[in-house]
Scaffold this active site. Structure first.
Site: not given
Lengths: 374, 634
Positions: B339-343
């Site tokens: 999820g957004s932890t890759l942003k």
């Protein structure tokens, strides 16, 4: 001085007639070796050694007593002795105890092995019977001898105790053979016997068949049936030339050798005393047999002669069968080594038999009466 | 008696016709001949016997002597004491405790079934124990003892001692058994030892494991099996025919296994597990300066001690079927959509590629469309976030920024940049069977599904959706690389070892470090700035959880579907079943200026990453940083 004289007079029936010192010495050597080996084989169970020593004492007592009885007297007692021992033997299938059959009678203070008695009474009976018969024996005589031998042997086979049966049968057959059974008949009986062998196979107990098969191929089941023979050979073989020394038998101490105090005691002896000890003991055996036959030859009476000869040869059969068994030359038949294996009745009857030989020896000059007068 | 008399009378009655005269001399001569013949035969027989003894005792001596010695002397392996396992502060995690077991030597027992039945009247022997005994017996030779019952109680030992004589070939043997004092807490790190089974036998050195009953089955116990096991010793013992040892003749001592010191901190581990309050999930904490794993927590967990004693089929089945799979090491095997932890990583890739400057703004209107396509890719906030730069995009987790950026990068460049942070490959931690996750690419999709890549998949890859699969360990590792300024220290658990209680503690060699970024990359600071804003900024998604923190945190929340390693994968998160949705994630490190701990937290079915995972992360930071501060103060 006078006291000494009185003492000697009083003791003279005890000391005279004298025992044959050579035979006695040889027997004592065997007993000593037997006790020493038993000490090792029993693994610290001194009670066993003491018990055996007591039996040797009893046996020596019997030897001394019987050496006092003239052969003619023995002959007169023979029928009674035979019937009584046969009767006792007949009780065994009814009241007997034992591990692999009924072998012993519990008499409260000790266990009696009646089959051992037959090793004396059968040759006595056959000798006494042949004493009255013209020799060499005729057909009728042979038939009756066959009965005298066959009856107890049959009872012993019922127990079942194949080894003892063979020895008892041998003791009677030796008497007949020594009486001059013609070679033609021996050949005939031999042929019949060999022909009957396959018939006997189904009559054998399962364990007996197993023993014979094991003897033929001990490595087929080295941890089961073959174990005894293999471990016995390992014990004897590992003794080497001079042995491991007294008390150092590892095979017996560590329980690898079964029946190390009874049937396989000679393997322990061989392990501890080596080939030197074994050859020495074989020479003692040979001397005992030779000396006994010599005594028998000297006897003037047929009964004494046949009995003495038969006892000598029976002793030899004992030794050869046990030796053969221990070294894997013969199947395991459960014949003890005379005067070495732990066992009471055997020791006492053997010594009693030698007592009779002593008697024959010491009464050889007094037997003036011709046969048939008794 | 009467018989004899009657017969004599009969003989006389027959008269002289039958009765021959007895010839005493002839009889005597006949006897003499026969007796001599007998003597010759006996002497011959004795000679044969003597020859046989010569054969046995002279010719066969060597062989029989050897066999007698072999009878007597048996080499017996001495099992080395297994090395102990400690945490970084010397807290014992795996111990050896003395115990007694019942062993049976099959070849010394005549009837094994009967013996087992008889034994059952002395000691309770369960059907499971019987079954395991039978299985173990099958793999061993007859003279090798087979354990029948482990961990006898003192009362059981005493009861057997009384009855021992009845059971030749059965004996009580003292041994050391493994004990894990921390129980379930380190079950997935230290792992456990279990009984050697047939599969183990295939891979183990038969000599070294001849007498061993247990072998490392998982975790550190398995990975460092050889070092923990030590080297087997031997003693020559004199045994009797029953196999009982009478005395020891010679002894070659065993070399005990090494004691291992792990980088984990028992207290941090315990506080981390506590922070989950029973919600299934996982957390991994790494020291970014070294790659040392400080905590590796899975919730729920299991008691590894049960595996040492061996459990019954039912007990094991119950454990396998337990809710949330306590046996599953989610931290290194669990596949989660990041999820957004890759942003932050994707933002960094944009800067590194020169496609964005930190100040570049985009307009988030709430929906993003590919040219010529109807499908709307949404922002999580209805109506969008307005004009945002990189920092705000990270702080508020603006999807549109990353949709466009991913599209601009293209899946190749995106994947390449992400691979540098360890995504899509095992991290190389010292545990066996680590999962590599999935780094989406054209080649991967072709190989996996035999389908072409669509631009829409690049778009959702930009926000960590789609094919992405990462393990909590991978996330923590990637975060640690960010925290370390681009330095890559492969995560590892072994910190030091000790060859014995007298030996010095030797630090374990660290896995070689490398770099994911050029040193002093200015871009990294921009991304970290965004991550700090997540926690401390006016608009940060997790600002509620950094209040009052005496240190500054760089973090990122995420919410995604959990994807099983073999499960069906769907492109559209909206269509996933409820229980597969909304895995809450958090990555972060602290203190932001001088990071000493980097973590990844995953809470299954946790709802939003902010509400479920961030508070746990905060507690981990506190547990580590505040305590360490307390230590360093005088």
């Amino acid at each position: 001085m006078e006291l000494a004289l009185i003492l000697r007079r009083g003791l003279s029936p005890l000391l005279r007639p004298r025992l044959d010192p050579f035979l006695l010495a040889a027997l004592l050597v065997m007993m000593a070796a037997g006790l020493a080996t038993l000490h090792s084989a029993a693994g610290g169970n001194e009670r066993l050694v003491l018990l055996q020593a007591v039996r040797f004492g009893v046996g020596l007592g019997a030897l001394w007593l019987l050496s006092r009885v003239p052969p003619a007297q023995l002959r007169r007692w023979t029928p009674w002795f035979f019937l009584v021992s046969l009767a006792i033997l007949a009780l065994v299938p009814l009241f007997g105890t034992g591990r692999s059959g009924r072998h012993w009678l519990n008499l409260g203070i000790f266990y009696l092995q009646p089959a051992e008695l037959m090793k004396l009474s059968v040759p006595m009976a056959v000798a006494a019977f042949l004493h009255r018969e013209p020799l060499p024996p005729g057909w009728r005589t042979l038939l009756l001898c066959g009965l005298l031998i066959g009856l107890p042997v049959g009872l012993i086979l019922l127990q079942p105790d194949f080894g003892t049966a063979v020895v008892v049968a041998a003791s009677g057959v030796f008497a007949v053979w020594l009486a001059g059974l013609s070679w033609a008949r021996i050949g005939m009986f031999g042929t019949l016997g060999v022909a009957a062998l396959p018939l006997g196979w189904p009559l054998l107990q399962e364990y007996q068949r197993q023993r014979i098969l094991t003897f033929l191929d001990p490595d087929a089941d080295p941890l089961g049936a073959g174990w005894n023979i293999i471990q016995s050979k390992v014990a004897a073989g590992s003794g080497g030339l001079f042995g491991k020394g007294w008390g150092n038998s590892t095979q017996a101490r560590l329980d690898f050798l079964p029946e190390q105090t009874t049937d396989f005691i000679f393997a322990v002896y061989a392990e501890e005393f080596g080939l030197v000890g074994v050859v020495g003991m074989l020479l003692v055996f040979a001397f005992i047999v030779g000396r006994s036959l010599w005594i028998a030859m000297d006897a003037k009476e047929t009964f004494a002669r046949l009995l003495g000869g038969s006892l000598a040869l029976t002793f030899a059969v004992y030794v050869l069968m046990n030796g053969g068994m221990v070294t894997g030359l013969l199947p395991v038949v459960g014949v003890p080594m005379p005067l070495m294996s732990y066992g009471g009745t055997s020791a006492v009857t053997l010594l009693a038999g030698f007592g009779m030989l002593m008697s024959i020896h010491s009464h050889r000059k007094l037997l003036g009466r011709p046969n048939g007068w008794a | 008696m009467r018989r004899f008399r009657r017969r004599r009378r009969a003989t006389r009655a027959l008269g002289p016709a039958r009765a021959r005269l007895r010839d005493g001399q002839a009889e005597s001569n006949q006897f003499r001949r026969r007796a001599l013949l007998g003597l010759v035969a006996v002497v011959l027989g004795l000679a044969v016997l003597g020859a046989r003894f010569v054969f046995l005792q002279v010719i066969g001596y060597e062989e029989y002597h050897t066999r007698s010695e072999r009878n007597r002397i048996k080499p017996r392996p001495i099992v080395p004491a297994r090395g102990l396992v400690y945490d970084r502060n010397g807290v014992l995690l795996a111990d050896n405790v003395p115990a007694y077991r019942l062993e049976l030597v099959p070849e010394q027992v005549e009837d094994i079934q009967a013996t087992l039945d008889a034994l059952a009247s002395v000691l309770p022997i369960t059907p499971d124990e019987r079954e395991r005994f039978a299985a173990q017996r099958a793999g061993r030779r007859g003279f090798q003892p087979v354990p029948l019952k482990l961990r006898l109680s003192e009362a059981e030992v005493a009861r057997f001692a009384v009855e021992r004589h009845r059971f030749p070939g059965v004996d009580v043997v003292p041994y050391l058994t493994r004990h894990y004092p921390a129980g379930a807490l380190f079950a997935h790190v230290v792992g456990y030892v279990g009984r050697i089974d047939t599969r183990d036998l295939e891979r183990l050195d038969a000599v070294q494991y001849r007498e061993s009953t247990h072998v490392g089955k998982s975790g550190i116990e398995r990975y460092y099996e050889t070092r923990l096991h030590g080297r087997v010793g031997y003693e020559e013992v004199e045994t009797n025919a029953e196999g009982r040892v009478l005395r020891v003749l010679k002894r070659t001592p065993a070399v005990a296994g090494e004691h291992l010191y792990l980088s984990v901190d028992a207290e941090l581990q315990a506080l981390t597990a506590e922070a989950f309050a029973g919600q299934p999930g996982s957390a991994v904490a790494i020291d970014p300066r070294s790659g040392e794993v400080l905590a590796l927590v899975n919730v729920p967990s299991f008691d590894p001690n049960a595996f040492v004693a061996g459990m019954g089929r039912e007990q094991y089945a119950a454990l396998l079927d337990a809710p949330h799979r306590p046996l599953f090491n989610r931290a290194v095997l669990g596949g989660y959509g990041p999820g957004s932890t890759l942003k932050p990583f994707i933002g960094l890739a944009g800067l590194e590629a020169g496609l964005r400057r930190p100040s570049d703004r985009i307009l988030s209107s709430g929906a993003f469309r590919l040219p010529g396509q109807e499908h709307e890719y949404r922002d999580w906030r209805k109506g969008g976030h307005g004009w945002v730069d990189l920092r705000e995009s990270i702080a508020q987790s603006v999807n549109t920024y990353f949709y466009q950026l991913a599209l601009d990068l293209g899946i190749e460049r995106l994947g390449e940049a992400m691979a540098r942070f360890g995504f899509g490959a095992p991290t190389g931690i010292d545990l066996t069977g680590e999962a590599s996750g999935v780094l989406p690419s054209r080649e991967w999709k072709r190989a996996r599904f035999n389908q072409p890549w669509y631009p829409g998949e690049t778009v959702i890859s930009g926000i960590g959706q789609g094919y992405w699969v990462t393990t909590p360990l991978q996330l923590a590792h990637a975060t640690a690389i960010l925290a370390a300024g681009g330095e890559v220290h492969p995560p590892h658990l072994l910190r030091a070892s000790r060859a014995g209680f007298d030996a010095a503690i030797e630090p374990a060699p660290r896995p070689p470090a490398s770099r994911a970024l050029e040193a002093d990359s200015p871009h990294l600071a921009e991304v970290v700035d965004g991550m700090v804003a997540v926690m401390h900024g006016e608009t940060g998604t997790a600002r509620a959880y950094a209040q009052d923190a005496p240190y500054r945190i760089a973090g990122k929340t995420g919410t995604a579907q959990r994807i099983g390693r073999t499960g069906e994968q769907s492109l559209d998160p909206e269509r996933l079943a409820e229980h597969l949705r909304h895995q809450a994630l958090f990555i972060g490190f602290a203190p932001a200026e001088d990071p000493r701990i980097a973590i990844a937290v995953v809470v299954e079915h946790g709802g939003s990453g902010t509400r479920a995972a961030a508070p746990i992360a905060r507690r981990i930071f506190d547990a580590w940083l505040l305590r360490e501060d307390a230590w360093s103060s005088p």
